[in-house]
Design a protein around this motif. Structure first.
Motif, mmCIF file in Angstrom:
data_model
loop_
_atom_site.group_PDB
_atom_site.id
_atom_site.type_symbol
_atom_site.label_atom_id
_atom_site.label_comp_id
_atom_site.label_asym_id
_atom_site.label_seq_id
_atom_site.Cartn_x
_atom_site.Cartn_y
_atom_site.Cartn_z
ATOM 1 N N UNK A 89 22.118 1.517 12.207
ATOM 2 C CA UNK A 89 22.442 0.093 12.204
ATOM 3 C C UNK A 89 21.585 -0.665 11.203
ATOM 4 N N UNK A 90 20.286 -0.395 11.197
ATOM 5 C CA UNK A 90 19.385 -1.102 10.277
ATOM 6 C C UNK A 90 19.671 -0.751 8.827
ATOM 7 N N UNK A 91 20.015 0.509 8.556
ATOM 8 C CA UNK A 91 20.339 0.904 7.179
ATOM 9 C C UNK A 91 21.631 0.242 6.710
ATOM 10 N N UNK A 92 22.642 0.249 7.573
ATOM 11 C CA UNK A 92 23.928 -0.360 7.211
ATOM 12 C C UNK A 92 23.762 -1.846 6.940
ATOM 13 N N UNK A 93 23.031 -2.522 7.803
ATOM 14 C CA UNK A 93 22.874 -3.978 7.665
ATOM 15 C C UNK A 93 21.937 -4.338 6.517
ATOM 16 N N UNK A 94 21.130 -3.390 6.072
ATOM 17 C CA UNK A 94 20.267 -3.682 4.919
ATOM 18 C C UNK A 94 21.034 -3.562 3.613
ATOM 19 N N UNK A 96 24.776 -2.988 3.131
ATOM 20 C CA UNK A 96 26.158 -3.395 2.925
ATOM 21 C C UNK A 96 26.422 -4.903 2.822
ATOM 22 N N UNK A 97 25.833 -5.768 3.638
ATOM 23 C CA UNK A 97 26.163 -7.194 3.501
ATOM 24 C C UNK A 97 25.897 -7.744 2.097
ATOM 25 N N UNK A 98 24.704 -7.481 1.568
ATOM 26 C CA UNK A 98 24.387 -7.951 0.221
ATOM 27 C C UNK A 98 25.280 -7.324 -0.829
ATOM 28 N N UNK A 99 25.577 -6.039 -0.667
ATOM 29 C CA UNK A 99 26.424 -5.333 -1.627
ATOM 30 C C UNK A 99 27.842 -5.886 -1.622
ATOM 31 N N UNK A 100 28.417 -6.081 -0.440
ATOM 32 C CA UNK A 100 29.793 -6.580 -0.343
ATOM 33 C C UNK A 100 29.909 -7.969 -0.940
ATOM 34 N N UNK A 101 28.969 -8.839 -0.617
ATOM 35 C CA UNK A 101 29.011 -10.204 -1.164
ATOM 36 C C UNK A 101 28.858 -10.177 -2.677
ATOM 37 N N UNK A 102 27.952 -9.352 -3.182
ATOM 38 C CA UNK A 102 27.764 -9.235 -4.628
ATOM 39 C C UNK A 102 29.044 -8.760 -5.311
ATOM 40 N N UNK A 103 29.667 -7.724 -4.764
ATOM 41 C CA UNK A 103 30.902 -7.197 -5.368
ATOM 42 C C UNK A 103 32.010 -8.238 -5.350
ATOM 43 N N UNK A 104 32.083 -9.023 -4.280
ATOM 44 C CA UNK A 104 33.096 -10.077 -4.205
ATOM 45 C C UNK A 104 32.845 -11.150 -5.258
ATOM 46 N N UNK A 105 31.591 -11.556 -5.405
ATOM 47 C CA UNK A 105 31.249 -12.589 -6.387
ATOM 48 C C UNK A 105 31.514 -12.098 -7.804
ATOM 49 N N UNK A 106 31.102 -10.875 -8.094
ATOM 50 C CA UNK A 106 31.282 -10.330 -9.444
ATOM 51 C C UNK A 106 32.762 -10.145 -9.759
ATOM 52 N N UNK A 107 33.533 -9.630 -8.805
ATOM 53 C CA UNK A 107 34.943 -9.339 -9.049
ATOM 54 C C UNK A 107 35.778 -10.606 -9.160
ATOM 55 N N UNK A 108 35.579 -11.536 -8.239
ATOM 56 C CA UNK A 108 36.508 -12.651 -8.116
ATOM 57 C C UNK A 108 35.977 -13.979 -8.642
ATOM 58 N N UNK A 166 24.272 6.387 -4.355
ATOM 59 C CA UNK A 166 23.419 7.525 -4.038
ATOM 60 C C UNK A 166 22.495 7.198 -2.876
ATOM 61 N N UNK A 167 21.958 5.997 -2.860
ATOM 62 C CA UNK A 167 21.061 5.588 -1.777
ATOM 63 C C UNK A 167 21.761 5.712 -0.421
ATOM 64 N N UNK A 168 22.992 5.240 -0.341
ATOM 65 C CA UNK A 168 23.754 5.323 0.909
ATOM 66 C C UNK A 168 23.937 6.779 1.324
ATOM 67 N N UNK A 169 24.222 7.644 0.371
ATOM 68 C CA UNK A 169 24.410 9.064 0.681
ATOM 69 C C UNK A 169 23.123 9.699 1.191
ATOM 70 N N UNK A 170 22.009 9.293 0.632
ATOM 71 C CA UNK A 170 20.725 9.817 1.086
ATOM 72 C C UNK A 170 20.395 9.317 2.490
ATOM 73 N N UNK A 171 20.770 8.079 2.812
ATOM 74 C CA UNK A 171 20.624 7.589 4.179
ATOM 75 C C UNK A 171 21.441 8.456 5.127
ATOM 76 N N UNK A 172 22.643 8.820 4.687
ATOM 77 C CA UNK A 172 23.522 9.654 5.500
ATOM 78 C C UNK A 172 22.870 11.012 5.775
ATOM 79 N N UNK A 173 22.240 11.585 4.754
ATOM 80 C CA UNK A 173 21.567 12.876 4.926
ATOM 81 C C UNK A 173 20.421 12.749 5.929
#
Length: 374
Positions: A89-94, A96-108, A166-173
């Motif tokens: 939970x802590x890894x996901x919330x650290x 994804x929220x910032x990443x999703x908002x950034x991708x939305x701002x950059x894309x749209x 890559x960071x997300x994948x390493x969290x998964x490992x």
């Protein structure tokens, strides 16, 4: 999970380090390095690239520092979190929220306003939507939207996102380590980390998601940085037995000079950079400037887009002006991201994890101290 124990000076005690400042400097160094690609000027090169003959540059060393510290601090989180669900939970919330908002701002927003096309064009492009959701989920990285930044030296909207994937994948490992009980003993997790390093080093093309084979969702840069991440985790486990000192730095510099022109040269460059980062991050100078707000992630996310914006606004600017303006823009966006997105989500994750969401598991009482020095 194993319990962390510390004696004497603990480099990972928040009161004894200023790694927020180290990571912020690293994120700014990435902007500086990218400026030579996004806004090149003949005769001007990255200072590290000039010294190393292109073997490394400021950004590559900065990313090495990011992965080393991340490996140490994320493993610390795994060790200290009583249940695996809280860690996830802590890894996901650290991330994804910032990443999703950034991708939305950059894309749209960034793409239609500064990319040379209008809103209707961007919203009607299937590749724009693919860019958004693939990068937001950190499944795989899409770099361009056709027609956007077409007159720039690099058309990529955000060339830094590969490392987040890559960071997300390493969290998964690491989460798998916890799931299969490898995090209940210090010796077992050391063996797991060392085995992972050895396996990736020997067979980088055969390792799915962390290797360099694109057929198995790898990337050329993944193996070396995955190894650095796991080495960071090992250092966290062994940091009571091994201290980075000025002598460590001097020996590293000597070996770097000695190995110049050999395959070991890039390794020693990375070692010197990481050693400097650890020494500076625990120095009296760094501790005089405590940062309560961790802007490094936001600066890293918005750095490349800020440089593309700067390139549009100042098309004839050289790398130094591009870097300076982009740093200001990225710092502003990072501050907003931290205040409005990242910090609230981090606080929510910690509150939920403390309440045992979605379930609570009794922690291990294992407290063996490390006995192996590097």
């Amino acid at each position: 999970m194993i319990s962390s124990a510390a004696s004497g000076f603990d480099v990972f005690n928040k009161e004894k380090n200023n790694f927020n400042l180290v990571r912020l400097f690293a994120a700014l160094a990435v902007i500086y390095a990218h400026s030579h690609a996004i806004s090149p000027t003949p005769g001007l090169v990255d200072v590290i690239a000039a010294y190393t003959g292109g073997v490394a540059h400021s950004g590559s060393i900065a990313v090495d520092i990011f992965f080393f510290l991340s490996g140490a601090l994320v493993l610390k989180s795994l060790v200290e979190t009583p249940d695996l669900s809280g860690f996830v939970l802590k890894r996901v919330m650290r991330i994804y929220p910032g990443l999703i908002v950034c991708c939305a701002i950059v894309t749209f927003l960034v793409a239609p306003i500064f990319g040379g096309q209008d809103f209707f064009y961007v919203f009607s492009q299937s590749q724009a939507w693919r860019y958004f959701y693939m990068n937001s989920l950190a499944v795989w990285n899409e770099h361009v939207i056709p027609g956007i930044f077409s007159d720039h030296p690099y058309q990529g909207l955000n060339g830094s996102l590969w490392s987040v994937t890559l960071e997300v994948r390493l969290y998964f490992v690491l989460a798998l380590f916890g799931l299969f009980g490898l995090a209940v003993s210090r010796k077992i997790i050391q063996i797991a980390l060392f085995s992972s390093i050895l396996l990736i080093a020997i067979c980088p093309g055969a390792i799915p998601i962390l290797g360099n084979n694109q057929d198995t969702f790898g990337n050329y840069d993944f193996p070396s940085h995955a190894i650095i991440f796991f080495i960071g985790g090992l250092y966290y486990l062994l940091h009571d037995s091994f201290k980075f000192t000025k002598w460590t730095l001097l020996v590293s510099i000597f070996l770097m000079l000695l190995t110049r022109g050999t395959p070991a040269f890039p390794i020693m460059i990375s070692t010197v950079g990481i050693t400097l980062a650890l020494l500076f991050g625990t120095s009296r100078v760094a501790l005089r400037f405590p940062l309560q707000n961790d802007l490094s992630y936001g600066v890293y996310l918005y750095g490349w887009p800020s440089q593309q914006i700067t390139r549009t606004l100042f098309p004839h600017s050289g790398p130094h002006l591009n870097a300076a303006v982009a740093m200001i823009i990225a710092l502003g966006l990072a501050a907003l991201s931290w205040r409005l997105v990242e910090r609230p989500c981090i606080n929510l994750a910690h509150a939920l994890a403390k309440k045992g969401f979605p379930f609570r598991k009794q922690p291990s009482t294992f407290s063996e101290r490390p006995t192996v020095a590097l």
